[in-house]
Design a protein around this motif. Sequence first.
Motif, PDB file in Angstrom:
ATOM      1  N   SER A  29      11.466   6.777  29.409  1.00 21.99           N
ATOM      2  CA  SER A  29      11.026   5.885  30.603  1.00 21.99           C
ATOM      3  C   SER A  29       9.651   5.157  30.003  1.00 21.99           C
ATOM      4  CB  SER A  29      10.535   6.845  31.476  1.00 21.99           C
ATOM      5  OG  SER A  29       9.766   6.380  32.599  1.00 21.99           O
ATOM      6  N   HIS A  30       9.535   3.955  30.082  1.00 17.59           N
ATOM      7  CA  HIS A  30       8.218   3.095  29.973  1.00 17.59           C
ATOM      8  C   HIS A  30       7.453   2.832  31.197  1.00 17.59           C
ATOM      9  CE1 HIS A  30      10.537   3.169  26.147  1.00 17.59           C
ATOM     10  NE2 HIS A  30       9.624   2.739  25.587  1.00 17.59           N
ATOM     11  N   ASN A  31       6.511   3.595  31.449  1.00 12.01           N
ATOM     12  CA  ASN A  31       5.986   3.127  32.852  1.00 12.01           C
ATOM     13  C   ASN A  31       6.860   3.066  34.088  1.00 12.01           C
ATOM     14  OD1 ASN A  31       3.479   2.679  31.730  1.00 12.01           O
ATOM     15  ND2 ASN A  31       3.164   0.326  32.058  1.00 12.01           N
ATOM     16  N   GLY A  32       7.768   4.259  33.994  1.00 14.29           N
ATOM     17  CA  GLY A  32       8.727   4.534  34.952  1.00 14.29           C
ATOM     18  C   GLY A  32       9.903   3.742  35.061  1.00 14.29           C
ATOM     19  N   VAL A  33      10.103   2.871  33.946  1.00 17.79           N
ATOM     20  CA  VAL A  33      11.209   2.190  33.668  1.00 17.79           C
ATOM     21  C   VAL A  33      12.265   2.630  32.683  1.00 17.79           C
ATOM     22  CG1 VAL A  33      12.288  -0.190  33.343  1.00 17.79           C
ATOM     23  CG2 VAL A  33      10.003   0.106  34.403  1.00 17.79           C
ATOM     24  N   CYS A  34      13.638   3.078  33.081  1.00 18.57           N
ATOM     25  CA  CYS A  34      14.257   3.556  32.127  1.00 18.57           C
ATOM     26  C   CYS A  34      14.909   2.528  31.246  1.00 18.57           C
ATOM     27  CB  CYS A  34      15.708   4.408  32.760  1.00 18.57           C
ATOM     28  SG  CYS A  34      16.764   5.081  31.659  1.00 18.57           S
ATOM     29  N   LEU A  35      14.745   2.562  30.053  1.00 17.93           N
ATOM     30  CA  LEU A  35      14.911   1.602  28.833  1.00 17.93           C
ATOM     31  C   LEU A  35      15.767   2.453  27.768  1.00 17.93           C
ATOM     32  CD1 LEU A  35      11.675  -0.609  28.822  1.00 17.93           C
ATOM     33  CD2 LEU A  35      14.089  -0.986  30.030  1.00 17.93           C
ATOM     34  N   THR A  36      16.459   1.611  26.948  1.00 16.66           N
ATOM     35  CA  THR A  36      17.399   2.164  25.850  1.00 16.66           C
ATOM     36  C   THR A  36      16.411   1.767  24.566  1.00 16.66           C
ATOM     37  OG1 THR A  36      19.289   1.944  27.122  1.00 16.66           O
ATOM     38  CG2 THR A  36      19.628   2.281  24.959  1.00 16.66           C
ATOM     39  N   VAL A  87      12.468  -1.181  22.608  1.00 13.91           N
ATOM     40  CA  VAL A  87      13.396  -1.259  23.604  1.00 13.91           C
ATOM     41  C   VAL A  87      13.636  -2.830  24.462  1.00 13.91           C
ATOM     42  CG1 VAL A  87      13.003   1.165  24.379  1.00 13.91           C
ATOM     43  CG2 VAL A  87      11.471  -0.591  25.153  1.00 13.91           C
ATOM     44  N   THR A  88      14.446  -2.957  25.087  1.00 13.61           N
ATOM     45  CA  THR A  88      14.670  -4.334  25.722  1.00 13.61           C
ATOM     46  C   THR A  88      14.830  -4.239  27.125  1.00 13.61           C
ATOM     47  OG1 THR A  88      16.176  -5.039  23.599  1.00 13.61           O
ATOM     48  CG2 THR A  88      16.359  -6.420  25.574  1.00 13.61           C
ATOM     49  N   ALA A  89      13.931  -4.959  27.785  1.00 14.23           N
ATOM     50  CA  ALA A  89      14.036  -5.309  29.194  1.00 14.23           C
ATOM     51  C   ALA A  89      14.626  -6.554  29.533  1.00 14.23           C
ATOM     52  CB  ALA A  89      12.217  -5.226  29.807  1.00 14.23           C
ATOM     53  N   ILE A  90      15.594  -6.514  30.386  1.00 13.17           N
ATOM     54  CA  ILE A  90      16.215  -7.692  30.780  1.00 13.17           C
ATOM     55  C   ILE A  90      15.437  -8.266  32.051  1.00 13.17           C
ATOM     56  CG2 ILE A  90      18.553  -6.431  30.306  1.00 13.17           C
ATOM     57  CD1 ILE A  90      19.141  -6.218  33.353  1.00 13.17           C
ATOM     58  N   ALA A  91      16.152  -9.426  32.171  1.00 10.16           N
ATOM     59  CA  ALA A  91      15.306 -10.288  33.336  1.00 10.16           C
ATOM     60  C   ALA A  91      15.082  -9.769  34.573  1.00 10.16           C
ATOM     61  CB  ALA A  91      15.943 -11.665  33.613  1.00 10.16           C
ATOM     62  N   GLU A  92      15.979  -8.931  35.156  1.00 13.35           N
ATOM     63  CA  GLU A  92      15.975  -8.177  36.424  1.00 13.35           C
ATOM     64  C   GLU A  92      14.812  -7.244  36.283  1.00 13.35           C
ATOM     65  OE1 GLU A  92      18.602  -5.691  39.801  1.00 13.35           O
ATOM     66  OE2 GLU A  92      19.176  -6.095  37.731  1.00 13.35           O
ATOM     67  N   VAL A 121       1.454   2.254  27.344  1.00 14.82           N
ATOM     68  CA  VAL A 121       2.494   2.712  28.220  1.00 14.82           C
ATOM     69  C   VAL A 121       2.736   4.052  28.445  1.00 14.82           C
ATOM     70  CG1 VAL A 121       3.682   0.547  28.073  1.00 14.82           C
ATOM     71  CG2 VAL A 121       3.949   2.413  26.497  1.00 14.82           C
ATOM     72  N   ASN A 122       3.187   4.506  29.578  1.00 15.86           N
ATOM     73  CA  ASN A 122       3.414   5.949  29.757  1.00 15.86           C
ATOM     74  C   ASN A 122       4.843   6.167  29.223  1.00 15.86           C
ATOM     75  OD1 ASN A 122       0.980   6.554  30.870  1.00 15.86           O
ATOM     76  ND2 ASN A 122       1.623   5.771  33.056  1.00 15.86           N
ATOM     77  N   LEU A 123       4.926   7.270  28.576  1.00 11.98           N
ATOM     78  CA  LEU A 123       6.348   7.508  27.960  1.00 11.98           C
ATOM     79  C   LEU A 123       6.945   9.011  28.317  1.00 11.98           C
ATOM     80  CD1 LEU A 123       5.785   6.427  24.277  1.00 11.98           C
ATOM     81  CD2 LEU A 123       6.796   5.173  26.195  1.00 11.98           C
ATOM     82  N   GLU A 124       8.120   9.069  28.636  1.00 12.44           N
ATOM     83  CA  GLU A 124       8.796  10.222  28.970  1.00 12.44           C
ATOM     84  C   GLU A 124      10.126  10.171  28.691  1.00 12.44           C
ATOM     85  OE1 GLU A 124      10.236  13.348  32.855  1.00 12.44           O
ATOM     86  OE2 GLU A 124       9.257  11.445  33.101  1.00 12.44           O
TER      87      GLU A 124
END
Length: 202
Positions: free
Chosen positions: A41-48, A59-64, A80-83
């Motif tokens: 999790s980066h700032n609450g966004v689950c990324l791979t 990590v890669t964040a898509i347009a959506e 960024v917050n990491l978990e």
Amino acid sequence: MFTGIIETLGSVTHLQREAGNLHITVASTLSDELKIDQSISHNGVCLTVVALSPGEHTVTAIAETLQKSNLGTLQVGNLVNLERCTKVGDRLDGHIVQGHVDQTARCVSVADQEGSWLFTFQYDRAQGNITVEKGSITVNGISLTVVDSQADRFSVAIIPYTFEHTNLHQVGAGDTVNLEFDIIGKYVARIMEHQSHPSRGH
């Protein structure tokens, strides 16, 4: 699944746009422990995790994701917050967090309470999300308790440890944060919507 208990802060070291995607490279104390394809999790966004280098991960964040979160506004040097995802059998110290940001909010004010800080955030109520007094909310990936719930805004009280060990110490009035509303509350809101408009949905 996550708990909203931040493990550490990471620093953005490189940003690369590719079509509608954004590749984000972060340096952190966790990076050397990660593996390719691992969720974090980066700032609450689950990324791979898609790439690793000594002391860094990408990590890669898509347009959506960029449209629904504040990741698209990141700059080199930002924190960024990491978990990492929760291990089965671990204590759930925060609350159930999916890592799926519902929408962003704007920080309205930060009040120094002489020992704590009261952050107030305003969000677009048209998207159908709600908060409740003493309910859970995730702000930039941090599990927090709502202390003042209104139709389009809420407040949270931040203790010194959370203030110092997350990127909330860099958030001020006018800044944008990511919100993930409590999953139970979202289901309740959905049920109530169907009861009010039984012809909607499936």
